[in-house]
Scaffold this motif. Sequence first.
Motif, PDB file in Angstrom:
ATOM      1  N   LEU A 350       0.876  -1.172   0.000  1.00  0.00           N
ATOM      2  CA  LEU A 350       0.000   0.000   0.000  1.00  0.00           C
ATOM      3  C   LEU A 350       0.910   1.217   0.000  1.00  0.00           C
ATOM      4  O   LEU A 350       1.740   1.385   0.895  1.00  0.00           O
ATOM      5  CB  LEU A 350      -0.910   0.013   1.235  1.00  0.00           C
ATOM      6  CG  LEU A 350      -1.768   1.264   1.433  1.00  0.00           C
ATOM      7  CD1 LEU A 350      -2.727   1.461   0.276  1.00  0.00           C
ATOM      8  CD2 LEU A 350      -2.528   1.193   2.761  1.00  0.00           C
ATOM      9  N   PHE A 351       0.778   2.072  -1.026  1.00  0.00           N
ATOM     10  CA  PHE A 351       1.673   3.198  -1.236  1.00  0.00           C
ATOM     11  C   PHE A 351       0.921   4.502  -0.988  1.00  0.00           C
ATOM     12  O   PHE A 351      -0.279   4.602  -1.258  1.00  0.00           O
ATOM     13  CB  PHE A 351       2.216   3.191  -2.670  1.00  0.00           C
ATOM     14  CG  PHE A 351       2.943   1.928  -3.051  1.00  0.00           C
ATOM     15  CD1 PHE A 351       4.327   1.862  -2.998  1.00  0.00           C
ATOM     16  CD2 PHE A 351       2.236   0.801  -3.452  1.00  0.00           C
ATOM     17  CE1 PHE A 351       5.000   0.700  -3.344  1.00  0.00           C
ATOM     18  CE2 PHE A 351       2.891  -0.372  -3.804  1.00  0.00           C
ATOM     19  CZ  PHE A 351       4.281  -0.417  -3.744  1.00  0.00           C
ATOM     20  N   ALA A 352       1.650   5.505  -0.505  1.00  0.00           N
ATOM     21  CA  ALA A 352       1.076   6.835  -0.288  1.00  0.00           C
ATOM     22  C   ALA A 352       2.088   7.886  -0.716  1.00  0.00           C
ATOM     23  O   ALA A 352       3.296   7.753  -0.461  1.00  0.00           O
ATOM     24  CB  ALA A 352       0.696   7.023   1.179  1.00  0.00           C
ATOM     25  N   TRP A 353       1.588   8.931  -1.397  1.00  0.00           N
ATOM     26  CA  TRP A 353       2.422  10.023  -1.870  1.00  0.00           C
ATOM     27  C   TRP A 353       1.813  11.362  -1.461  1.00  0.00           C
ATOM     28  O   TRP A 353       0.598  11.477  -1.279  1.00  0.00           O
ATOM     29  CB  TRP A 353       2.514  10.027  -3.396  1.00  0.00           C
ATOM     30  CG  TRP A 353       3.187   8.862  -4.030  1.00  0.00           C
ATOM     31  CD1 TRP A 353       4.502   8.748  -4.393  1.00  0.00           C
ATOM     32  CD2 TRP A 353       2.579   7.622  -4.426  1.00  0.00           C
ATOM     33  NE1 TRP A 353       4.741   7.536  -4.989  1.00  0.00           N
ATOM     34  CE2 TRP A 353       3.583   6.824  -5.016  1.00  0.00           C
ATOM     35  CE3 TRP A 353       1.281   7.108  -4.346  1.00  0.00           C
ATOM     36  CZ2 TRP A 353       3.329   5.552  -5.524  1.00  0.00           C
ATOM     37  CZ3 TRP A 353       1.025   5.843  -4.837  1.00  0.00           C
ATOM     38  CH2 TRP A 353       2.045   5.076  -5.417  1.00  0.00           C
ATOM     39  N   SER A 354       2.648  12.353  -1.366  1.00  0.00           N
ATOM     40  CA  SER A 354       2.185  13.735  -1.261  1.00  0.00           C
ATOM     41  C   SER A 354       1.905  14.248  -2.675  1.00  0.00           C
ATOM     42  O   SER A 354       2.215  13.582  -3.667  1.00  0.00           O
ATOM     43  CB  SER A 354       3.231  14.600  -0.561  1.00  0.00           C
ATOM     44  OG  SER A 354       4.489  14.483  -1.213  1.00  0.00           O
ATOM     45  N   ALA A 355       1.334  15.439  -2.781  1.00  0.00           N
ATOM     46  CA  ALA A 355       0.910  15.956  -4.076  1.00  0.00           C
ATOM     47  C   ALA A 355       2.066  16.218  -5.029  1.00  0.00           C
ATOM     48  O   ALA A 355       1.863  16.295  -6.251  1.00  0.00           O
ATOM     49  CB  ALA A 355       0.097  17.235  -3.881  1.00  0.00           C
ATOM     50  N   ASN A 356       3.277  16.345  -4.525  1.00  0.00           N
ATOM     51  CA  ASN A 356       4.424  16.582  -5.403  1.00  0.00           C
ATOM     52  C   ASN A 356       5.000  15.294  -5.982  1.00  0.00           C
ATOM     53  O   ASN A 356       5.996  15.328  -6.712  1.00  0.00           O
ATOM     54  CB  ASN A 356       5.525  17.352  -4.657  1.00  0.00           C
ATOM     55  CG  ASN A 356       6.008  16.631  -3.405  1.00  0.00           C
ATOM     56  OD1 ASN A 356       5.680  15.454  -3.179  1.00  0.00           O
ATOM     57  ND2 ASN A 356       6.772  17.333  -2.590  1.00  0.00           N
ATOM     58  N   GLY A 357       4.383  14.151  -5.670  1.00  0.00           N
ATOM     59  CA  GLY A 357       4.807  12.887  -6.250  1.00  0.00           C
ATOM     60  C   GLY A 357       5.866  12.153  -5.462  1.00  0.00           C
ATOM     61  O   GLY A 357       6.324  11.084  -5.883  1.00  0.00           O
TER      62      GLY A 357
END
Length: 448
Positions: A350-357
């Motif tokens: 399960l991966f999570a990123w901020s809006a800047n990638g």
Amino acid sequence: MTHAIPVPLPSALIEHHAVDLEVKSSNGLGLTVKDVAATPCGEIYTLYSTSRFTYGVADDEADPAKGNFGYALVTRYAPDGTPLATAVSGQSDLVRQDTTLGGPTTGLGEELWGASGLCVLPDGTLAATGWADQTHLITADLTAVTAHYKATHSQHEDGPRDAFASWISTTPAGRLLCTAGEFGVYNYGSPLDNIVSITDQPLIPTSKPTLRALASMEAQPVKQTEADLRPDLLFNGEPVGMDHRPRPSLTEHLTELEQTAPRWAWDDARLGRPAVVREDLFVIPVYGHIYRGGSRGQRFAFVLVSDQGKIVGQLGGMHLDRDSPFTGFCFEIAADPIRERIYHLNRYGLFAWSANGIRAQRLDLEDKRYKLLKHFTLMDCAPAGELILVHRTQHLLLRIPCPAALGDLGEVVEDALRSYAKERTALKKQWQPQNWHWVDSTAPLHRL
């Protein structure tokens, strides 16, 4: 909050077709969740299909207890997970139509190209979308279909081309982010999703808005003519088609960006379902050709595109082989516009990123704390800040709160899975499911 929610089969459907749920195969009965959508007030809608196919049964079998069938269903849930209503529509053009529970002429499309996407529009209306840009509008209480936007399925097929979109999601301000198909992509005579676009006007039963193209997947669909142009799908004020569409295309951009990739890496690529990161930023999945012998290690990318059509980056921190979404074909992406977070779930993590990638988290599904997630598909991120997943075989929804800080994601997921297991046990005592089929006789049933 409630973490586990059943995806129900109406008792009227089970009784009408005399389905024996005690049989392990349920006499060929299958159930597939296509999509989930949530409202700002916490209600949830689930779009799914159920069908029975028994070898040796004639397509024109009139006895509903013996005949094959196929239906599309939509269930509406209260914020606490209680089913409020279910709508059912006939969905098979291959077998004899049993219109007792609705027919495809008024419902959600034929079996081969029925609805597969669901979106709650800003006014509360539901939009069910599917291949060939078919779009069906359904009232919020699931009592009626108020509009159909459909197109021909072949480039050379005569008939009206009154299509809209194959996928819709809403921005915080109420605009619609859409995908639309084009004829001639990779020389196909049927439409393939190729254009990502946005609207500035609402979609209502009496009219559809103009789609402003932001990005194209493939740059040069072949053998297009003026007959293939749509007056409602525009780029720089002119209809998209032939040599006129956003450039560079996503595959052109990725080919230029990855100088070490083989020249054929993005041949026959496909466009996934985009997600809204914030009002002016979207993430678009693109993945390479799927091979019969296995595609793990094939190219894939989650590209960030602005609402002006500018490619501004892509999600980082994933390995082509160790994190491949091709295992199980897990290309779904979900975004939380409130916190500007992006999530992806596949068989490895399960991966999570901020809006800047920049990748902020990867929960390894080999870790026993998270291993249960291997059985789930990521469906949506609710406006209230919840990830919604569906168990592929047990037909249960799982709600996971989005953490305030991405560093807390592991703890939040672990707590949600622990609560889910306890709630599933309680639901089994309450519902008495047979072979993981949850039969409901309490929620009103509407026939579309």
